[in-house]
Design a protein around this motif. Structure first.
Motif, PDB file in Angstrom:
ATOM      1  N   TRP A   1       0.844  -1.135  -0.055  1.00 15.62           N
ATOM      2  CA  TRP A   1       0.109   0.097   0.302  1.00 15.62           C
ATOM      3  C   TRP A   1       0.747   1.432  -0.049  1.00 15.62           C
TER       4      TRP A   1
ATOM      5  N   CYS B   1      -2.736   6.489  -1.669  1.00 11.91           N
ATOM      6  CA  CYS B   1      -3.364   5.759  -2.575  1.00 11.91           C
ATOM      7  C   CYS B   1      -4.641   5.493  -1.855  1.00 11.91           C
ATOM      8  N   GLY B   2      -5.842   6.147  -2.593  1.00 12.09           N
ATOM      9  CA  GLY B   2      -7.293   6.357  -2.122  1.00 12.09           C
ATOM     10  C   GLY B   2      -7.543   4.708  -2.219  1.00 12.09           C
ATOM     11  N   PRO B   3      -7.607   3.835  -3.067  1.00  7.50           N
ATOM     12  CA  PRO B   3      -8.064   2.504  -2.969  1.00  7.50           C
ATOM     13  C   PRO B   3      -7.262   1.919  -1.868  1.00  7.50           C
ATOM     14  N   CYS B   4      -6.110   2.085  -1.626  1.00  2.18           N
ATOM     15  CA  CYS B   4      -5.546   1.195  -0.367  1.00  2.18           C
ATOM     16  C   CYS B   4      -6.254   1.826   0.939  1.00  2.18           C
ATOM     17  N   LYS B   5      -6.612   3.213   1.030  1.00  2.84           N
ATOM     18  CA  LYS B   5      -7.129   3.362   2.151  1.00  2.84           C
ATOM     19  C   LYS B   5      -8.620   2.656   2.272  1.00  2.84           C
ATOM     20  N   ALA B   6      -9.280   2.550   1.368  1.00  2.00           N
ATOM     21  CA  ALA B   6     -10.589   1.808   1.198  1.00  2.00           C
ATOM     22  C   ALA B   6     -10.288   0.552   1.650  1.00  2.00           C
ATOM     23  N   MET B   7      -9.298  -0.038   1.121  1.00  2.00           N
ATOM     24  CA  MET B   7      -9.310  -1.670   1.289  1.00  2.00           C
ATOM     25  C   MET B   7      -8.772  -1.999   2.871  1.00  2.00           C
TER      26      MET B   7
ATOM     27  N   GLY C   1      -5.274  -4.465  -6.971  1.00  2.00           N
ATOM     28  CA  GLY C   1      -6.482  -3.603  -6.919  1.00  2.00           C
ATOM     29  C   GLY C   1      -7.335  -3.859  -5.712  1.00  2.00           C
ATOM     30  N   ALA C   2      -8.189  -2.712  -5.324  1.00  2.00           N
ATOM     31  CA  ALA C   2      -9.047  -2.969  -4.062  1.00  2.00           C
ATOM     32  C   ALA C   2      -9.971  -4.187  -4.271  1.00  2.00           C
ATOM     33  N   GLN C   3     -10.039  -4.749  -3.224  1.00  3.74           N
ATOM     34  CA  GLN C   3     -11.171  -5.763  -3.024  1.00  3.74           C
ATOM     35  C   GLN C   3     -12.145  -5.942  -2.105  1.00  3.74           C
ATOM     36  N   LYS C   4     -13.246  -6.388  -2.467  1.00  5.91           N
ATOM     37  CA  LYS C   4     -14.324  -6.360  -1.192  1.00  5.91           C
ATOM     38  C   LYS C   4     -13.780  -7.783  -0.317  1.00  5.91           C
TER      39      LYS C   4
END
Length: 107
Positions: free
Chosen positions: A28, A32-38, A92-95
Protein backbone atom coordinates in the motif's frame (compact mmCIF):
# COMPACT_ATOMS: atom_id res chain seq x y z
CA UNK A 1 -5.42 -4.77 14.74
CA UNK A 2 -4.49 -7.98 16.44
CA UNK A 3 -2.77 -9.70 13.56
CA UNK A 4 -1.40 -6.99 11.28
CA UNK A 5 2.35 -6.32 11.31
CA UNK A 6 4.07 -3.46 9.51
CA UNK A 7 6.85 -4.91 7.39
CA UNK A 8 10.04 -3.08 6.47
CA UNK A 9 13.29 -3.97 4.74
CA UNK A 10 14.65 -4.91 8.16
CA UNK A 11 11.99 -7.49 9.08
CA UNK A 12 10.64 -8.75 5.71
CA UNK A 13 12.57 -12.00 5.81
CA UNK A 14 11.57 -12.76 9.41
CA UNK A 15 7.91 -11.71 9.15
CA UNK A 16 7.12 -13.05 5.66
CA UNK A 17 9.67 -15.51 4.30
CA UNK A 18 10.32 -17.31 7.60
CA UNK A 19 6.74 -17.23 8.91
CA UNK A 20 5.37 -20.51 10.17
CA UNK A 21 1.85 -19.78 8.90
CA UNK A 22 0.70 -18.54 5.50
CA UNK A 23 1.12 -14.78 5.09
CA UNK A 24 -1.13 -12.26 3.36
CA UNK A 25 1.06 -9.28 2.49
CA UNK A 26 -0.66 -6.02 1.53
CA UNK A 27 1.38 -3.52 -0.46
CA UNK A 28 0.00 0.00 0.00
CA UNK A 29 0.92 3.68 -0.05
CA UNK A 30 -0.35 6.60 2.06
CA UNK A 31 -1.32 8.58 -1.07
CA UNK A 32 -3.40 5.71 -2.50
CA UNK A 33 -7.17 6.15 -2.15
CA UNK A 34 -8.07 2.52 -2.99
CA UNK A 35 -5.48 1.39 -0.39
CA UNK A 36 -7.29 3.40 2.28
CA UNK A 37 -10.61 1.92 1.19
CA UNK A 38 -9.21 -1.60 1.42
CA UNK A 39 -7.66 -1.20 4.88
CA UNK A 40 -10.83 -2.07 6.85
CA UNK A 41 -11.41 -5.08 4.58
CA UNK A 42 -7.92 -6.44 5.27
CA UNK A 43 -8.31 -5.73 8.99
CA UNK A 44 -11.58 -7.65 9.12
CA UNK A 45 -10.12 -10.64 7.27
CA UNK A 46 -7.06 -10.54 9.55
CA UNK A 47 -9.27 -10.60 12.64
CA UNK A 48 -11.44 -13.47 11.36
CA UNK A 49 -8.48 -15.59 10.24
CA UNK A 50 -5.99 -14.78 12.98
CA UNK A 51 -5.60 -18.47 13.86
CA UNK A 52 -4.74 -19.59 10.33
CA UNK A 53 -3.06 -16.72 8.50
CA UNK A 54 -0.69 -13.89 9.31
CA UNK A 55 -1.53 -10.52 7.79
CA UNK A 56 1.21 -7.96 7.20
CA UNK A 57 1.43 -4.63 5.39
CA UNK A 58 4.24 -2.87 3.63
CA UNK A 59 4.38 0.75 2.55
CA UNK A 60 5.85 0.76 -0.96
CA UNK A 61 7.29 4.24 -0.40
CA UNK A 62 9.33 2.93 2.54
CA UNK A 63 10.44 -0.32 0.89
CA UNK A 64 10.47 0.07 -2.90
CA UNK A 65 13.07 -2.69 -3.22
CA UNK A 66 10.71 -5.32 -1.79
CA UNK A 67 7.86 -4.10 -3.99
CA UNK A 68 10.12 -4.39 -7.05
CA UNK A 69 11.38 -7.86 -6.02
CA UNK A 70 7.79 -9.06 -5.69
CA UNK A 71 6.76 -7.59 -9.06
CA UNK A 72 4.34 -5.05 -7.60
CA UNK A 73 3.36 -2.58 -10.30
CA UNK A 74 0.34 -0.99 -8.64
CA UNK A 75 -1.21 -0.56 -5.22
CA UNK A 76 -3.05 -1.95 -3.47
CA UNK A 77 -1.65 -5.39 -4.19
CA UNK A 78 -2.02 -8.40 -1.92
CA UNK A 79 0.36 -11.34 -2.14
CA UNK A 80 -0.04 -14.72 -0.48
CA UNK A 81 3.06 -16.50 0.79
CA UNK A 82 3.20 -20.08 2.02
CA UNK A 83 6.38 -21.61 3.41
CA UNK A 84 8.32 -18.54 2.26
CA UNK A 85 7.20 -18.82 -1.36
CA UNK A 86 4.90 -16.49 -3.27
CA UNK A 87 1.72 -18.41 -4.05
CA UNK A 88 -0.52 -15.82 -5.71
CA UNK A 89 -1.16 -12.11 -6.00
CA UNK A 90 -4.12 -9.85 -6.60
CA UNK A 91 -4.01 -6.21 -7.74
CA UNK A 92 -6.58 -3.55 -6.89
CA UNK A 93 -9.02 -2.86 -4.11
CA UNK A 94 -11.07 -5.92 -3.19
CA UNK A 95 -14.30 -6.47 -1.32
CA UNK A 96 -14.20 -8.74 1.69
CA UNK A 97 -15.81 -11.69 -0.10
CA UNK A 98 -13.34 -11.32 -3.01
CA UNK A 99 -10.35 -11.27 -0.66
CA UNK A 100 -11.65 -14.25 1.32
CA UNK A 101 -12.25 -16.21 -1.89
CA UNK A 102 -8.72 -15.36 -3.10
CA UNK A 103 -7.25 -16.70 0.16
CA UNK A 104 -9.40 -19.85 0.12
CA UNK A 105 -8.57 -20.64 -3.52
CA UNK A 106 -4.83 -20.27 -3.01
CA UNK A 107 -4.29 -21.92 0.36
Amino acid sequence: MANNVDVTNANFEQEVLNAETPVLLKFWAPWCGPCKAMTPVVEEVAEERQDSIKVVSINVDDAPEIAAEQGVRGVPTVVLFKSGAKVASLVGAQKKNQLSQFIDQNL
